[in-house]
Write an enzyme that holds these catalytic residues in place. Structure first.
Site, PDB file in Angstrom:
ATOM      1  N   PHE A 150       0.918  -1.163  -0.068  1.00  0.00           N
ATOM      2  CA  PHE A 150      -0.118  -0.002   0.141  1.00  0.00           C
ATOM      3  C   PHE A 150       0.898   1.157  -0.084  1.00  0.00           C
ATOM      4  O   PHE A 150       0.504   2.509   0.358  1.00  0.00           O
ATOM      5  CB  PHE A 150      -0.917   0.046   1.266  1.00  0.00           C
ATOM      6  CG  PHE A 150      -1.634  -1.544   1.393  1.00  0.00           C
ATOM      7  CD1 PHE A 150      -2.207  -1.957   0.237  1.00  0.00           C
ATOM      8  CD2 PHE A 150      -1.531  -1.957   2.487  1.00  0.00           C
ATOM      9  CE1 PHE A 150      -3.008  -2.968   0.691  1.00  0.00           C
ATOM     10  CE2 PHE A 150      -2.251  -3.205   2.825  1.00  0.00           C
ATOM     11  CZ  PHE A 150      -2.872  -3.717   1.711  1.00  0.00           C
ATOM     12  N   GLY A 176       0.970  -8.318  -4.397  1.00  0.00           N
ATOM     13  CA  GLY A 176       0.001  -9.084  -4.357  1.00  0.00           C
ATOM     14  C   GLY A 176      -1.190  -8.515  -5.209  1.00  0.00           C
ATOM     15  O   GLY A 176      -2.191  -8.876  -5.175  1.00  0.00           O
ATOM     16  N   ASN A 228      -5.983  -8.432 -16.997  1.00  0.00           N
ATOM     17  CA  ASN A 228      -6.781  -9.675 -16.436  1.00  0.00           C
ATOM     18  C   ASN A 228      -7.797  -9.227 -15.581  1.00  0.00           C
ATOM     19  O   ASN A 228      -7.701  -8.772 -14.519  1.00  0.00           O
ATOM     20  CB  ASN A 228      -5.458 -10.336 -15.541  1.00  0.00           C
ATOM     21  CG  ASN A 228      -5.924 -11.479 -14.788  1.00  0.00           C
ATOM     22  OD1 ASN A 228      -7.305 -11.810 -14.523  1.00  0.00           O
ATOM     23  ND2 ASN A 228      -4.929 -12.311 -14.598  1.00  0.00           N
ATOM     24  N   GLY A 246      -3.155   0.947 -15.681  1.00  0.00           N
ATOM     25  CA  GLY A 246      -2.979   0.654 -14.181  1.00  0.00           C
ATOM     26  C   GLY A 246      -4.048   0.883 -13.325  1.00  0.00           C
ATOM     27  O   GLY A 246      -4.953   1.726 -13.479  1.00  0.00           O
ATOM     28  N   GLU A 274      -4.398   1.841  -7.553  1.00  0.00           N
ATOM     29  CA  GLU A 274      -4.958   3.170  -6.821  1.00  0.00           C
ATOM     30  C   GLU A 274      -6.204   3.593  -7.008  1.00  0.00           C
ATOM     31  O   GLU A 274      -6.885   4.129  -6.074  1.00  0.00           O
ATOM     32  CB  GLU A 274      -3.835   4.033  -6.968  1.00  0.00           C
ATOM     33  CG  GLU A 274      -2.350   3.474  -6.850  1.00  0.00           C
ATOM     34  CD  GLU A 274      -1.121   4.275  -6.436  1.00  0.00           C
ATOM     35  OE1 GLU A 274      -0.307   4.360  -7.256  1.00  0.00           O
ATOM     36  OE2 GLU A 274      -1.090   4.790  -5.361  1.00  0.00           O
TER      37      GLU A 274
HETATM   38 MO1  MOS Z   1       1.679   3.504  -3.907  1.00  0.00          MO
HETATM   39  S1  MOS Z   1       1.247   4.444  -2.540  1.00  0.00           S
HETATM   40  O1  MOS Z   1       2.708   4.435  -5.016  1.00  0.00           O
HETATM   41  O2  MOS Z   1       2.649   1.911  -3.426  1.00  0.00           O
END
Ligand code: MOS
Length: 750
Positions: free
Chosen positions: A253, A479, A644, A714, A717
């Site tokens: 994270f 993960g 995926n 991506g 986030e």
């Molecule tokens: Mo993320 S906060 O760029 O691991």
């Protein structure tokens, strides 16, 4: 709409399909080893003693009682430890903000509560932990300053900008005048608490001293290249003296972006004792570094009666440490998301006696968009508009900051498909108008935005004549599914079954790649993997074409496809040869290629690249108890090509859970008299449990982007951005009560 560049014929057998994680079996059967699990002969165990004061000096350390415990080898402090390469930049790491990174056990100064002040080394962990409790530290304490609100008068402009973080753009138009003239005005302060990352796996480092005196280091880090750089800087180690690995990860994270002090201490001890050393953090010590800094922010919106924005101001203040100016993009998103002619964005820091904050999943966007998207909801009510309609009135297809079109922006499709799935048209906008038995029901919506980034990354691919492919680089799989998507790309690019493709990650001996962060890994490492495999494919093709009586004679590379372990002419599957035959005929046991991918600078000159989301949340509120349940979330995500759908969905679901945490649960509480986080455990630092999570639904809307040949943006986030605002907006709709401070706990609703 932009046209997608075709990366390679046949890149669609595994890519784009739901595949289970290739590292899944290892992770759930215990085969996967984590940084604190690697063993070594004669391993020494370290336990860190941390400061109980937040500010002042150590006046004395008495470790005699600790050293008297059988099994204790040594206690390291600032007084007896090796002096390392202590230049100003010695501890720099790839993502360090401006300043001087923490130097563990450097001197008697205490900069925050929980700072390491001694390291107890023993033959086993329990002895080290027991002895650590016997170390007596005396301090000359000073009054700490940790209260962000009280320190606002000391807020300052960050003096030096952090690498990769853009300063707020220059103001455009005249927001103050426009706000004064606007018929509809919203000006509100929003707050969000400090949050600590707390992955299941606490930070740990194992430093193995090899017989030849070199070091093999297992470190919890989102990219081993960063730990290598840090160790080399701090200890003056040469390239061939240290290798860092982190093949598996128990959650990051962002908390694993920077090397943390246990790595330094493990190496310090290994050099001191000339033995292998492991240092593992206890859960409470996870409050001794990196966290999402709490915000105090003001959002000012002026609009006409139709809701069109005439003025937008966003001002953020958050804390940093005494020794580094941590910065994130806290207000920049507010200039990109909506079209407005008069915009002022500003961003300040406050120094506190805490550790340096750090990037936590969608840093800046989670906190800043909570402010902006709450204020937009308030504006929707002020103008009597539907919140989605208001956002569409202010929709922009150009990035107002850079004055460039977006490479792609399927946010309107997110609103449409998300609203349809959620049933938004059945919403009665009046607060307190919807009920389910004794509970009030609220529906809220918010937008999310995150940058679609690429970072220079290399991948090495090796194909052997038995038809097996190996891919690898040094980045980490948190993960997130990186092992899996690279395997899918490799399998498709060379027409192999996934079982014949192995991906290796997290080793500085592999091709160089940055930390896994910023949601850039799929685009960066994925493109590099594709290029490396195409390189190999072209080499195999040359061998195949050169075979005697080759069926591929006079055929161009562009006309062949790789499928079923064979190279064949497209549309003529019989006309081809197997990879094995071609390599054996050419006398090759192995073919390898390393390729690098980075941002497409030509594309970046013309377009801006962002991911977007529309988050719909349903809450049910028990008015008597003040309890909020998030009963449904629909997350509609526009993130380019989804490599995926299974792993990508898991990313969004996990991020949604974290978003629920930030909306309702997560709060690191400082006692400002002590300057100390008080709830340093999972009993008192609340995160969502299974009972808090109900129906989470994810939609990936179709979006074509050509920022990279895979069309990938991506997804690590974007799922968390906007989630807290959607929930807070739903709470308002349910209760008529606007809570402007996260987390929304019982006390704020009663
Ligand atoms: Mo993320 S906060 O760029 O691991």
């Amino acid at each position: 709409m932009t046209k997608q560049i075709s990366p390679a014929a046949g890149l669609d057998r595994h890519v784009g399909s739901a595949r289970s994680r290739v590292d899944g079996p290892a992770k759930v059967t215990g085969l996967a080893k984590y940084a604190g699990e690697f063993a070594a002969p004669d391993l020494v165990h370290g336990y860190i003693v941390t400061s109980t004061i937040a500010r002042g000096r150590i006046t004395a350390i008495d470790s005699s009682a600790a050293e008297a415990v059988p099994g204790v080898i040594k206690v390291l402090t600032h007084e007896n430890r090796e002096k390392t390469a202590e230049k100003a930049k010695a501890y720099a790491d790839m993502v360090a903000p401006p300043g001087t990174p923490l130097r563990p056990l450097h001197d008697a100064n205490v900069l925050f509560s929980g700072q390491p002040v001694a390291l107890v080394l023993a033959e086993d962990f329990e002895t080290a932990r027991h002895a650590a409790a016997l170390v007596r530290v005396r301090y000359a304490a000073e009054a700490p300053e940790t209260d962000l609100a009280a320190l606002l008068p000391k807020a300052y402009d960050p003096p030096v900008k952090r690498d990769g973080i853009k300063p707020p753009p220059k103001a455009w138009g005249d927001a103050d005048t426009a706000f004064g003239a606007a018929p509809i005005r919203v000006e509100r302060e929003y707050r969000i608490a400090d949050e600590h990352h707390n992955p299941m796996e606490p930070h740990a480092s194992t430093v193995v001293v090899e017989p030849d005196g070199t070091y093999t280091v297992y470190d919890k880090i989102q990219g081993v290249a960063n730990s290598l750089m840090y160790l080399q800087g701090a200890f003056g180690l040469k390239d061939d003296e240290v290798r860092v690995l982190n093949p598996y990860f128990g959650g990051g994270f962002g908390g694993g972006l920077r090397p943390q002090f246990q790595l330094f201490l493990a190496m310090l001890a290994a050099r001191d004792l000339k033995r292998s050393v492991r240092v593992t953090l206890a859960r409470d010590q996870m409050w001794s570094f990196t966290y999402r800094p709490g915000y105090i922010q003001t959002v000012t919106l002026g609009a006409d009666e139709g809701g069109a924005l005439q003025a937008l101001k966003h001002h953020v203040v958050h804390g940093t440490s005494r020794y580094e100016d941590y910065q994130e993009n806290g207000v920049n998103w507010s200039g990109v998301l909506y079209g407005c002619d008069n915009v002022t964005l500003s961003y300040n820091l406050v120094q506190r006696d805490t550790a340096t904050p750090g990037d936590m999943r969608a840093p800046g966007a989670v906190s800043g968009m909570f402010g902006l998207e709450s204020a937009m909801d308030e504006l929707a009510y002020a103008t009597g508009q539907d919140p989605i309609a208001l956002r569409l009135v202010n929709y922009t297809d150009r990035d107002p900051v850079e004055d460039k079109p977006f490479g792609s922006k399927a946010l309107k499709a997110c609103f449409a498909q998300g609203a349809e799935r959620f049933g938004w048209s059945r919403r009665d906008p009046k607060p307190r108008s919807m009920r389910d038995g004794r509970e009030l029901v609220g529906w809220g919506v918010a937008t999310g935005i995150w940058e679609a980034l690429m970072m220079p990354s290399s991948v090495r691919a090796v194909l052997t004549s038995d038809g097996k492919l190996e891919l690898g680089n040094s980045t980490g799989d948190l993960g997130t599914g990186t092992y899996t998507i690279l395997t899918q790309i490799g399998a498709d690019a060379l027409g192999l079954p996934m079982e014949d493709v192995t991906t290796k990650l997290g080793d500085t001996k592999l091709a160089e790649a940055p930390v896994a962060g910023g949601s850039w890994t799929a685009a960066s490492s994925g493109t590099a993997a594709m290029k490396a495999c195409r390189n190999i494919a072209s080499q195999v093709f040359v061998l195949a074409r050169g075979m005697e009586n080759s069926p591929l004679a006079n055929v161009d590379f562009e006309r062949v496809v790789f499928t079923g372990g064979r190279i064949a002419v497209a549309g003529e599957p019989e006309r081809g040869v197997s990879i094995t035959e071609a390599m054996r005929a050419g006398g090759f046991d192995r073919i390898e290629a390393t390729e690098k991918a980075g941002p497409d600078t030509d594309f970046a000159k013309q377009y801006e690249c962002y991911t977007h989301s529309a988050i719909f949340a349903e809450v049910k509120v028990d008015e008597e108890l003040g309890q909020v349940r998030v009963t449904r979330v629909v997350s509609a995500i526009a993130a380019g090509k989804i490599l995926n759908p299974k792993t990508a969905r898991s990313q969004i679901v996990g991020a949604t859970v974290m978003g629920i945490g930030s909306a309702l649960h997560e709060e690191s509480m400082l006692d400002h008299r002590l300057g100390r986080y008080m709830n340093r455990n999972f009993g008192e630092y609340h995160v969502p449990a299974h009972a808090d999570i109900h129906d989470l639904d994810v939609i990936f809307v179709e979006e074509e982007d050509k920022a990279n040949p895979l069309g990938v943006k991506g997804v690590g986030e974007i799922g968390i951005v906007g989630t807290a605002a959607a929930i807070a907006n739903a709470v308002f709709h349910a209760t008529g009560k606007r809570v402007r401070e996260l987390p929304i706990t019982v006390d704020k609703l009663l």
